[in-house]
Design a protein around this motif. Structure first.
Motif, PDB file in Angstrom:
ATOM      1  N   ALA A 341       0.823  -1.209   0.000  1.00 16.21           N
ATOM      2  CA  ALA A 341       0.000   0.000   0.000  1.00 16.21           C
ATOM      3  C   ALA A 341       0.859   1.262   0.000  1.00 16.21           C
ATOM      4  N   LEU A 342       1.955   1.235   0.763  1.00 12.80           N
ATOM      5  CA  LEU A 342       2.855   2.388   0.777  1.00 12.80           C
ATOM      6  C   LEU A 342       3.461   2.626  -0.605  1.00 12.80           C
ATOM      7  N   LEU A 343       3.858   1.557  -1.277  1.00  9.44           N
ATOM      8  CA  LEU A 343       4.415   1.711  -2.619  1.00  9.44           C
ATOM      9  C   LEU A 343       3.369   2.272  -3.585  1.00  9.44           C
ATOM     10  N   ALA A 344       2.144   1.741  -3.504  1.00 11.10           N
ATOM     11  CA  ALA A 344       1.093   2.219  -4.407  1.00 11.10           C
ATOM     12  C   ALA A 344       0.786   3.697  -4.148  1.00 11.10           C
ATOM     13  N   ARG A 345       0.701   4.084  -2.870  1.00  7.72           N
ATOM     14  CA  ARG A 345       0.391   5.476  -2.541  1.00  7.72           C
ATOM     15  C   ARG A 345       1.490   6.420  -3.022  1.00  7.72           C
ATOM     16  N   THR A 346       2.741   6.064  -2.747  1.00  9.37           N
ATOM     17  CA  THR A 346       3.833   6.966  -3.129  1.00  9.37           C
ATOM     18  C   THR A 346       4.032   7.005  -4.636  1.00  9.37           C
ATOM     19  N   ARG A 347       3.764   5.917  -5.318  1.00  4.58           N
ATOM     20  CA  ARG A 347       3.845   5.949  -6.785  1.00  4.58           C
ATOM     21  C   ARG A 347       2.827   6.937  -7.356  1.00  4.58           C
ATOM     22  N   ALA A 348       1.644   6.956  -6.769  1.00  8.11           N
ATOM     23  CA  ALA A 348       0.631   7.911  -7.227  1.00  8.11           C
ATOM     24  C   ALA A 348       1.077   9.348  -6.957  1.00  8.11           C
ATOM     25  N   LEU A 349       1.716   9.566  -5.815  1.00  6.16           N
ATOM     26  CA  LEU A 349       2.230  10.896  -5.504  1.00  6.16           C
ATOM     27  C   LEU A 349       3.369  11.289  -6.440  1.00  6.16           C
ATOM     28  N   PHE A 350       4.217  10.328  -6.799  1.00  2.00           N
ATOM     29  CA  PHE A 350       5.294  10.610  -7.762  1.00  2.00           C
ATOM     30  C   PHE A 350       4.699  11.058  -9.101  1.00  2.00           C
ATOM     31  N   GLU A 351       3.700  10.314  -9.559  1.00  2.00           N
ATOM     32  CA  GLU A 351       3.099  10.630 -10.861  1.00  2.00           C
ATOM     33  C   GLU A 351       2.496  12.032 -10.838  1.00  2.00           C
ATOM     34  N   ARG A 352       1.835  12.363  -9.728  1.00  2.00           N
ATOM     35  CA  ARG A 352       1.234  13.691  -9.611  1.00  2.00           C
ATOM     36  C   ARG A 352       2.304  14.785  -9.636  1.00  2.00           C
ATOM     37  N   ALA A 353       3.502  14.488  -9.093  1.00  2.00           N
ATOM     38  CA  ALA A 353       4.582  15.466  -9.047  1.00  2.00           C
ATOM     39  C   ALA A 353       5.469  15.429 -10.282  1.00  2.00           C
ATOM     40  N   LYS A 395      16.296  12.523  -5.169  1.00  2.00           N
ATOM     41  CA  LYS A 395      16.198  12.652  -3.712  1.00  2.00           C
ATOM     42  C   LYS A 395      14.820  13.165  -3.308  1.00  2.00           C
ATOM     43  N   ALA A 396      14.254  14.053  -4.118  1.00  2.00           N
ATOM     44  CA  ALA A 396      12.937  14.613  -3.806  1.00  2.00           C
ATOM     45  C   ALA A 396      11.870  13.526  -3.729  1.00  2.00           C
ATOM     46  N   ALA A 397      11.947  12.531  -4.598  1.00  2.00           N
ATOM     47  CA  ALA A 397      10.964  11.442  -4.579  1.00  2.00           C
ATOM     48  C   ALA A 397      11.047  10.666  -3.269  1.00  2.00           C
ATOM     49  N   LEU A 398      12.262  10.377  -2.821  1.00  2.00           N
ATOM     50  CA  LEU A 398      12.401   9.594  -1.593  1.00  2.00           C
ATOM     51  C   LEU A 398      12.073  10.419  -0.357  1.00  2.00           C
ATOM     52  N   GLU A 399      12.140  11.723  -0.451  1.00  2.00           N
ATOM     53  CA  GLU A 399      11.668  12.553   0.657  1.00  2.00           C
ATOM     54  C   GLU A 399      10.149  12.448   0.776  1.00  2.00           C
ATOM     55  N   ILE A 400       9.452  12.316  -0.350  1.00  2.00           N
ATOM     56  CA  ILE A 400       8.011  12.046  -0.310  1.00  2.00           C
ATOM     57  C   ILE A 400       7.764  10.699   0.360  1.00  2.00           C
ATOM     58  N   PHE A 401       8.543   9.670  -0.037  1.00  2.00           N
ATOM     59  CA  PHE A 401       8.426   8.341   0.576  1.00  2.00           C
ATOM     60  C   PHE A 401       8.616   8.425   2.087  1.00  2.00           C
TER      61      PHE A 401
END
Length: 592
Positions: A341-353, A395-401
């Protein structure tokens, strides 16, 4: 020339216990105290430290902890010290030692070995098309560190010049021992059997307490972990030696313990390649020589190759690793769903960003035998740790994670309690890059005070075809019913790593088990049992002298070392997993 030389191994890695040096100096009756500190990740950390501070880049605690605790006794007893603690800045390390000696009122003569830094050669090597040993990839554009593994000759030269403390940069771990023996016994660079014997002594010492019962398969038979003895080898001019430990210390020294350490991180036992010699360990013999004392004989040597191995490190994006504890019913299932679930949520946030996907991810459920894959037997576990490791170019993506990792505490599974470390860190993802370099391209030097001199190193020879091909195997046997007993009942083992390769050494407990294992434990069976973890070829080698099989397993560690996202990136647990392999019914008579 001395009739014998006693050498104590006080450190197996940067971060080892502080008890080793005082214990060996006070109770080991030693002539030399040697330390091993360096690994690939260590070198990249030290290189980054030196970029920030020109007086950094070495193992600081070698001076401030280890040497400080024994310097007066070392000087008073005439014990000589050799260490690769110099990292990427041996000169700064030596200056700190000299400052400590002045403060303690102890006069010491400190030598440094330099010349292993390959960084100035990188543009030319890149233009020449150098490729990585395992992957064949070209040299990356941005390299953090690049150092050749030097041998024992510069250390010998420093001792010949009167140094009491020798500090090196990158050298093979066993060289700190071999250099001392070449100096004391007058061994030449062409005495290959003797050089191989000294290298084996160093190989046994190089991991500290692993040679005195640390990590031993039969761990319950090892007393006194809290005061485990650090290893001492007593070497003779003919190349034979004994392994032991200081009296009154914990630990255990037996042929089985030493056999496991011989197998640690080797590949083809007939071709253990070092800068000074190619060793053949196949017919090494181990004989009890007293309580906690083992005699080692039978190693052979051949001329070295014309190349040094170079270990470079480079940055490949960023990584983050985090854990959450899950308690209660169905804990492993809840843990895995949390990670997904964490991977799915953060992937969606990556796509939005507007960010790309992860370059790699890995979910492991610790406490549910995740490392055993399909062989796991922890179905009723009511607590588990969800471990999630990810890699990304940004690095910005993993800060979202990292920011999202706390959310499961109120959003997902009942019984979620937190990881105990707060928000996960985002760190550079460092990878290793290994290649070969002609020895003539580098010049080892030794400096003592204001004196500096070069050290000649034989050019080496191109090796003849290996006399030790993988052992001839019998035709594959048809599978029979399992006995329900695991391999550990008739064998013990030790595993290690070299990049993305894991080696698993399996030692038969007696002669009958050895005969059985030679026939039954084929590389095909090992590959099939470990197929969930190993992606590449499995090759088997034999060491009949110690009744052992060594399995070299390629593409086995998820990239290996610094690159791996696995919980066990160095393959420390691989032998334990293989030792769980069920034995066939036909082996029942071998099990006591």
């Amino acid at each position: 020339m001395k009739s014998k030389v006693r050498i104590g191994g006080a450190s197996g890695f940067w971060g080892d216990s502080s008890i080793g040096a005082p214990q060996l100096v006070s109770g080991g009756d030693i002539d030399y105290l040697v330390f091993d500190y360096l690994a690939e990740l260590t070198m990249s950390i030290m290189a980054a430290q030196k970029q920030k501070n020109p007086e950094a880049g070495f193992a600081l605690d070698f001076v401030t902890v280890a040497l400080k605790s024994v310097l007066k006794d070392v000087a008073a007893r005439g014990i000589r010290v050799i260490s690769n603690a110099g990292g990427v800045n041996p000169a700064a390390c030596a200056r700190m030692i000299e400052k400590l000696a002045a403060e303690e009122g102890v006069p010491v003569k400190v030598a440094i070995v330099e010349g292993d830094d390959v960084t100035p050669l990188l543009p030319a090597l890149r233009a020449a098309g150098v490729t990585e040993l395992q992957s064949g990839k070209p040299l990356p554009e941005r390299v953090l560190s690049a150092n050749a593994y030097f041998g024992a000759l510069p250390i010998k030269a420093a001792l010949d010049a009167g140094a009491q403390i020798v500090v090196t940069g990158r050298c093979v771990d066993s060289a700190v021992t071999l250099g001392a023996l070449m100096h004391e016994f007058g061994w030449s660079e062409h005495d290959y059997d003797l050089l191989a014997a000294g290298s084996l002594a160093g190989h046994i010492l190089e991991c500290g307490a692993q040679a005195t019962g640390g990590l031993f398969t039969d761990w319950e038979s090892v007393p006194g972990w809290e005061n485990i003895g650090y290893p001492v080898v007593e070497c003779l001019p003919d190349g034979s030696f004994t392994c032991g430990k200081p009296p009154g210390t914990g630990g255990l020294v037996t042929p089985a313990v030493i056999a496991e350490q011989i197998l640690y991180e080797i590949h083809d036992p007939a071709n253990y390649i070092l800068p000074d010699v190619i060793c053949d360990f196949r017919n090494v013999s181990l004989t009890p020589a007293g309580p906690d004392l083992v005699r080692v004989e039978g190693v052979r040597g051949r001329a070295p190759t014309p190349t040094y191995k170079v270990s470079a490190t480079y940055m490949d994006g960023f990584k983050s690793m985090a854990q959450l504890s899950i308690v209660g019913f169905d804990a492993p299932a809840k843990a895995r769903r949390t990670g997904l679930a964490l991977l799915a949520r953060t992937r969606a946030l990556f796509e939005r960003a507007g960010l790309p996907d992860y370059s790699a991810t890995n979910i492991e459920t610790l406490g549910a035998e995740a490392a055993f894959g399909p062989h796991a037997r922890a179905g009723a576990t009511r607590e588990a740790i969800m471990r999630l490791a990810v890699r990304h170019p940004s690095k910005a993506a993993l800060e979202i994670f990292a920011k999202e990792f706390a959310a499961p505490g109120t959003s997902f599974a009942p019984g979620t309690t937190g990881g105990g470390g707060g928000r996960p860190d985002v760190a550079p993802s460092i990878k290793q890059y290994a290649f070969l370099l002609d020895k003539t391209r580098l010049q080892p030097t030794v400096s003592i005070g204001k004196d500096r001199f070069a050290v000649a190193v034989p050019a080496g020879v191109i090796p003849a075809p290996s006399p030790a091909m993988p052992s001839a195997l019998p035709p594959a046997q048809s599978e029979v019913a399992a006995s329900g007993q695991p391999l550990i009942r008739i064998a013990h083992g030790r595993s290690g790593d070299k990049g993305d390769i894991s080696n698993i050494g399996i030692v038969a407990r007696d002669e009958r088990a050895w005969k059985f294992l030679r026939e039954w434990l084929t590389p095909e069976r090992v590959a099939a049992y470990m197929a969930y973890a190993f992606k590449g070829r499995v090759t088997r080698y034999e060491l009949p002298g110690i009744r052992a099989l060594n399995f070299v397993c390629e593409e086995a560690l998820g990239g290996g070392g610094m690159a791996s996202l696995r919980n066990d990136p160095l393959g420390k647990g691989m032998a334990q997993i293989l030792l769980s392999m069920p034995l066939p019914e036909t082996s029942k008579e071998l099990i006591a």
